[in-house]
Design a protein around this motif. Structure first.
Motif, mmCIF file in Angstrom:
data_model
loop_
_atom_site.group_PDB
_atom_site.id
_atom_site.type_symbol
_atom_site.label_atom_id
_atom_site.label_comp_id
_atom_site.label_asym_id
_atom_site.label_seq_id
_atom_site.Cartn_x
_atom_site.Cartn_y
_atom_site.Cartn_z
ATOM 1 N N GLY A 131 0.816 -1.213 0.000
ATOM 2 C CA GLY A 131 0.000 0.000 0.000
ATOM 3 C C GLY A 131 0.846 1.257 0.000
ATOM 4 N N CYS A 132 1.910 1.263 0.795
ATOM 5 C CA CYS A 132 2.809 2.426 0.827
ATOM 6 C C CYS A 132 3.491 2.622 -0.520
ATOM 7 C CB CYS A 132 3.847 2.245 1.929
ATOM 8 S SG CYS A 132 3.192 2.366 3.610
ATOM 9 N N LEU A 133 3.939 1.519 -1.128
ATOM 10 C CA LEU A 133 4.602 1.603 -2.428
ATOM 11 C C LEU A 133 3.639 2.093 -3.499
ATOM 12 C CD1 LEU A 133 7.338 0.995 -3.825
ATOM 13 C CD2 LEU A 133 6.438 -1.271 -4.379
ATOM 14 N N LEU A 134 2.415 1.580 -3.488
ATOM 15 C CA LEU A 134 1.409 1.977 -4.482
ATOM 16 C C LEU A 134 1.030 3.443 -4.312
ATOM 17 C CD1 LEU A 134 -0.505 1.111 -6.774
ATOM 18 C CD2 LEU A 134 -2.170 0.470 -5.018
ATOM 19 N N ALA A 135 0.824 3.858 -3.059
ATOM 20 C CA ALA A 135 0.458 5.256 -2.807
ATOM 21 C C ALA A 135 1.571 6.199 -3.242
ATOM 22 C CB ALA A 135 0.152 5.445 -1.314
ATOM 23 N N MET A 136 2.812 5.837 -2.933
ATOM 24 C CA MET A 136 3.948 6.665 -3.323
ATOM 25 C C MET A 136 4.062 6.736 -4.850
ATOM 26 S SD MET A 136 6.462 8.561 -2.174
ATOM 27 C CE MET A 136 6.823 8.045 -0.477
ATOM 28 N N ALA A 137 3.802 5.613 -5.530
ATOM 29 C CA ALA A 137 3.867 5.588 -6.992
ATOM 30 C C ALA A 137 2.829 6.527 -7.601
ATOM 31 C CB ALA A 137 3.667 4.159 -7.501
ATOM 32 N N HIS A 138 1.596 6.456 -7.105
ATOM 33 C CA HIS A 138 0.551 7.333 -7.643
ATOM 34 C C HIS A 138 0.831 8.798 -7.302
ATOM 35 C CE1 HIS A 138 -2.190 4.558 -9.503
ATOM 36 N NE2 HIS A 138 -2.269 3.805 -8.415
ATOM 37 N N LEU A 139 1.296 9.051 -6.070
ATOM 38 C CA LEU A 139 1.548 10.430 -5.650
ATOM 39 C C LEU A 139 2.669 11.065 -6.469
ATOM 40 C CD1 LEU A 139 1.099 12.776 -3.705
ATOM 41 C CD2 LEU A 139 2.726 11.698 -2.130
ATOM 42 N N LEU A 140 3.809 10.375 -6.572
ATOM 43 C CA LEU A 140 4.923 10.936 -7.340
ATOM 44 C C LEU A 140 4.612 10.978 -8.834
ATOM 45 C CD1 LEU A 140 8.068 9.444 -5.533
ATOM 46 C CD2 LEU A 140 6.986 11.675 -5.251
ATOM 47 N N LEU B 189 12.721 4.205 -5.889
ATOM 48 C CA LEU B 189 14.005 4.765 -5.472
ATOM 49 C C LEU B 189 13.914 5.382 -4.078
ATOM 50 C CD1 LEU B 189 15.168 6.527 -8.785
ATOM 51 C CD2 LEU B 189 15.982 4.347 -7.856
ATOM 52 N N VAL B 190 12.798 6.064 -3.809
ATOM 53 C CA VAL B 190 12.614 6.701 -2.504
ATOM 54 C C VAL B 190 12.492 5.668 -1.396
ATOM 55 C CG1 VAL B 190 11.034 8.099 -1.113
ATOM 56 C CG2 VAL B 190 11.607 8.810 -3.443
ATOM 57 N N LEU B 191 11.704 4.616 -1.640
ATOM 58 C CA LEU B 191 11.453 3.612 -0.601
ATOM 59 C C LEU B 191 12.442 2.451 -0.646
ATOM 60 C CD1 LEU B 191 7.536 3.428 -0.684
ATOM 61 C CD2 LEU B 191 9.010 4.680 0.906
ATOM 62 N N GLY B 192 13.320 2.441 -1.662
ATOM 63 C CA GLY B 192 14.243 1.323 -1.829
ATOM 64 C C GLY B 192 15.624 1.593 -1.269
ATOM 65 N N PRO B 193 16.616 0.788 -1.693
ATOM 66 C CA PRO B 193 17.987 0.912 -1.173
ATOM 67 C C PRO B 193 18.644 2.254 -1.478
ATOM 68 C CG PRO B 193 17.674 -1.182 -2.311
ATOM 69 C CD PRO B 193 16.468 -0.349 -2.604
ATOM 70 N N HIS C 53 19.401 3.491 2.258
ATOM 71 C CA HIS C 53 20.706 4.085 2.536
ATOM 72 C C HIS C 53 20.726 4.813 3.879
ATOM 73 C CE1 HIS C 53 24.605 5.882 1.691
ATOM 74 N NE2 HIS C 53 24.100 7.079 1.978
ATOM 75 N N PHE C 54 19.682 5.603 4.135
ATOM 76 C CA PHE C 54 19.654 6.404 5.357
ATOM 77 C C PHE C 54 19.031 5.663 6.545
ATOM 78 C CE2 PHE C 54 19.801 9.588 1.931
ATOM 79 C CZ PHE C 54 20.903 10.330 2.359
ATOM 80 N N PHE C 55 18.053 4.783 6.239
ATOM 81 C CA PHE C 55 17.387 4.030 7.302
ATOM 82 C C PHE C 55 17.306 2.557 6.902
ATOM 83 C CE2 PHE C 55 15.619 8.344 7.199
ATOM 84 C CZ PHE C 55 15.938 8.787 8.477
ATOM 85 N N PRO C 56 18.438 1.873 6.878
ATOM 86 C CA PRO C 56 18.468 0.483 6.392
ATOM 87 C C PRO C 56 17.561 -0.468 7.171
ATOM 88 C CG PRO C 56 20.519 1.062 7.500
ATOM 89 C CD PRO C 56 19.768 2.334 7.307
ATOM 90 N N ASP C 57 17.450 -0.273 8.477
ATOM 91 C CA ASP C 57 16.601 -1.157 9.278
ATOM 92 C C ASP C 57 15.136 -1.005 8.896
ATOM 93 O OD1 ASP C 57 18.818 -2.105 10.602
ATOM 94 O OD2 ASP C 57 18.601 -0.741 12.317
ATOM 95 N N MET D 128 10.341 -3.177 6.229
ATOM 96 C CA MET D 128 9.166 -2.988 5.380
ATOM 97 C C MET D 128 9.112 -3.977 4.222
ATOM 98 S SD MET D 128 7.724 0.454 3.486
ATOM 99 C CE MET D 128 7.050 1.090 5.026
ATOM 100 N N PHE D 129 10.221 -4.178 3.515
ATOM 101 C CA PHE D 129 10.176 -4.967 2.284
ATOM 102 C C PHE D 129 10.806 -6.351 2.397
ATOM 103 C CE2 PHE D 129 9.921 -0.517 0.886
ATOM 104 C CZ PHE D 129 8.730 -0.572 0.186
ATOM 105 N N LEU D 130 11.483 -6.609 3.491
ATOM 106 C CA LEU D 130 12.060 -7.940 3.723
ATOM 107 C C LEU D 130 11.720 -8.391 5.138
ATOM 108 C CD1 LEU D 130 15.573 -7.238 2.138
ATOM 109 C CD2 LEU D 130 13.694 -8.496 1.076
ATOM 110 N N GLY D 131 10.486 -8.088 5.541
ATOM 111 C CA GLY D 131 10.079 -8.294 6.926
ATOM 112 C C GLY D 131 9.803 -9.729 7.311
ATOM 113 N N PHE D 132 9.577 -10.597 6.340
ATOM 114 C CA PHE D 132 9.350 -12.015 6.635
ATOM 115 C C PHE D 132 9.815 -12.830 5.439
ATOM 116 C CE2 PHE D 132 5.426 -10.415 4.734
ATOM 117 C CZ PHE D 132 5.129 -11.377 3.776
#
Length: 441
Positions: free
Chosen positions: A17-26, A46-50, A55-59, A64-68
């Motif tokens: 949902g966060c990725l989709l919302a960011m895609a539509h917003l940007l 790019l914003v939500l990825g590495p 880069h700034f908040f690796p944890d 978010m994307f590798l949580g399980f």
């Protein structure tokens, strides 16, 4: 079996949902400044990825994307669905009716945008120092083919989406560009099939390898177009076709998935199964049925699957650690000038005016989705390494940016795209655009 825990489902839905919302917003925001929507959708990754979040908040990125275990595969599945839907939509937009003059222009552009650019790209590989970019297959011939393809390729999906977003899909200009891109990209995918075939065999390749790879690709393409057309024509709109009667859209999605699966099993790129399914449907079905199908597929694809596809592309890039900006700038300049000049000269030879020739040169220079797929396939096959993978993806993005921005300016200024499009009135993409055009109080 076939299930996720409640926690895993909740986690994945939040991330998606966060990725989709960011895609539509940007995507919406960049459109306001004359940048194609797809660039904003990739920027979301790019914003939500590495590149940024990772880069700034690796944890946070990891959570978010590798949580399980398996979350990355779920995004990979959505990525593939988005790509298939994009190619299917592109096939449905394939223009099938040409007068003699348009057929002449399209044929000339196919030759002029494929052969010269491919040849220049082939010999340019000897000028660049490509050894640092060789993948695990360590095959110079395969990477030369990939470089030549990257120079010559045009994006059916992205240029179609740009035309769709601008509301000019029904123009003569769009019809010629999409037809040209479709034909010459099919030829280039055959070349990519050969490159992956020889990469899989190490340094050993023979005439038999080439014949088998190229023959399989052409056999699948022409076999699907021929037999698919007959079957669609005879078996779709009949009383006995219970699947079509139960769900028109479900029936066509079934055909698309079957053809994509068949292509993969024959070692032809799966996306061509989806593309050919759309083309055959466009060719064989009555206009009213194909238009209804296109509308149904577009509604869900452009609101969910396709933005997720482009955002996931950005999610796979790490421009901080694996990107050489100086080499990229030189490669971008070389690729853009080569393709644009080749098309411009071809267009002028067939008596098109300079402005039309320039428009065609920039539009056919759009590498978009196929450029990204080219990089992904080449990277997976070990032809190129991660650094060159990033170069090719960024090449695809920037060369989508340039024509998208220029064509938006042309449309907004009311300039003619080419003779025959003097009185173009852009059509809104869908009801979302109509809603968005209302003034909020």
């Amino acid at each position: 079996m076939f299930s996720l825990t409640g926690t895993e489902i909740s986690h994945f839905l939040l991330a998606m949902g966060c990725l989709l919302a960011m895609a539509h917003l940007l995507g919406y925001l960049v459109e306001r400044i004359f940048i194609p929507r797809v660039i904003g959708e990739v920027m979301a990754g790019l914003v939500l990825g590495p590149t940024i979040l990772g880069h700034f908040f690796p944890d946070t990125f990891e959570w978010m994307f590798l949580g399980f275990p398996g979350e990355d595969k779920l995004f990979g599945l959505l990525y593939q669905f988005g790509l298939l839907m994009l190619m299917f939509c592109s096939g449905l937009k394939f223009q099938t009716h040409f007068n003699r003059e348009d057929a002449k222009i399209t044929s000339a552009l196919v030759i002029g945008s494929t052969i010269p650019a491919f040849i220049v790209g082939w010999f340019a590989a000897d000028l660049f120092n490509i050894s640092p970019y060789l993948g695990t297959a360590n095959n110079p011939l395969a990477i030369k083919i990939v470089i030549a393809i990257s120079i010559a390729i045009t994006s059916i999906p992205v240029i179609s989406k740009i035309f769709n977003d601008l509301g000019i899909m029904e123009t003569r200009f769009a019809k010629i560009v999409i037809a040209c891109a479709g034909i010459h990209d099919i030829l280039l995918w055959v070349a990519l099939g050969f490159a992956t075939a020889i990469a899989s065999q190490g340094s050993v390749y023979t005439a038999g390898t080439a014949f088998k790879s190229i023959g399989m690709s052409f056999g699948f393409i022409f076999g699907t177009l021929f037999f698919g057309y007959i079957l669609f024509k005879r078996l779709t709109i009949v009383r006995q076709n219970l699947l079509f009667r139960s769900s028109n859209l479900g029936y066509f999605l079934f055909i698309m998935f079957i053809l994509a699966s068949l292509a993969g099993n024959l070692h032809v790129e799966t996306i061509f199964g989806a593309l050919l399914a759309g083309i055959v449907a466009k060719l064989a079905l009555p206009k009213a049925v194909s238009e209804r199908l296109e509308q149904g597929v577009s509604n869900i694809s452009f609101s969910w699957f396709i933005p997720i596809y482009f955002a996931t592309v950005g999610l796979q890039l790490d421009l901080i650690r694996h990107f050489n900006p100086l080499f990229f700038f030189g490669y971008l300049l070389f690729a853009t000038l080569t393709q644009t000049i080749a098309v411009y000269i071809t267009s002028r030879i067939i008596k098109q005016d300079p402005f039309t020739s320039f428009n065609l040169g920039l539009a056919i220079n759009d590498r978009g989705g196929p450029g990204i797929v080219l990089s992904s396939v080449a990277y997976t096959a070990g032809i190129i390494n991660q650094e060159f993978f990033a170069i090719l993806v960024m090449l695809a993005l920037v060369t989508s940016w340039l024509p998208g921005t220029w064509l938006r300016i042309v449309v907004n200024k009311g300039w003619r795209l080419m003779p025959g499009d003097e009185n173009v009135i852009p059509k809104l993409r869908n009801d979302d655009d109509k809603i968005a055009s209302f003034k909020f109080k």
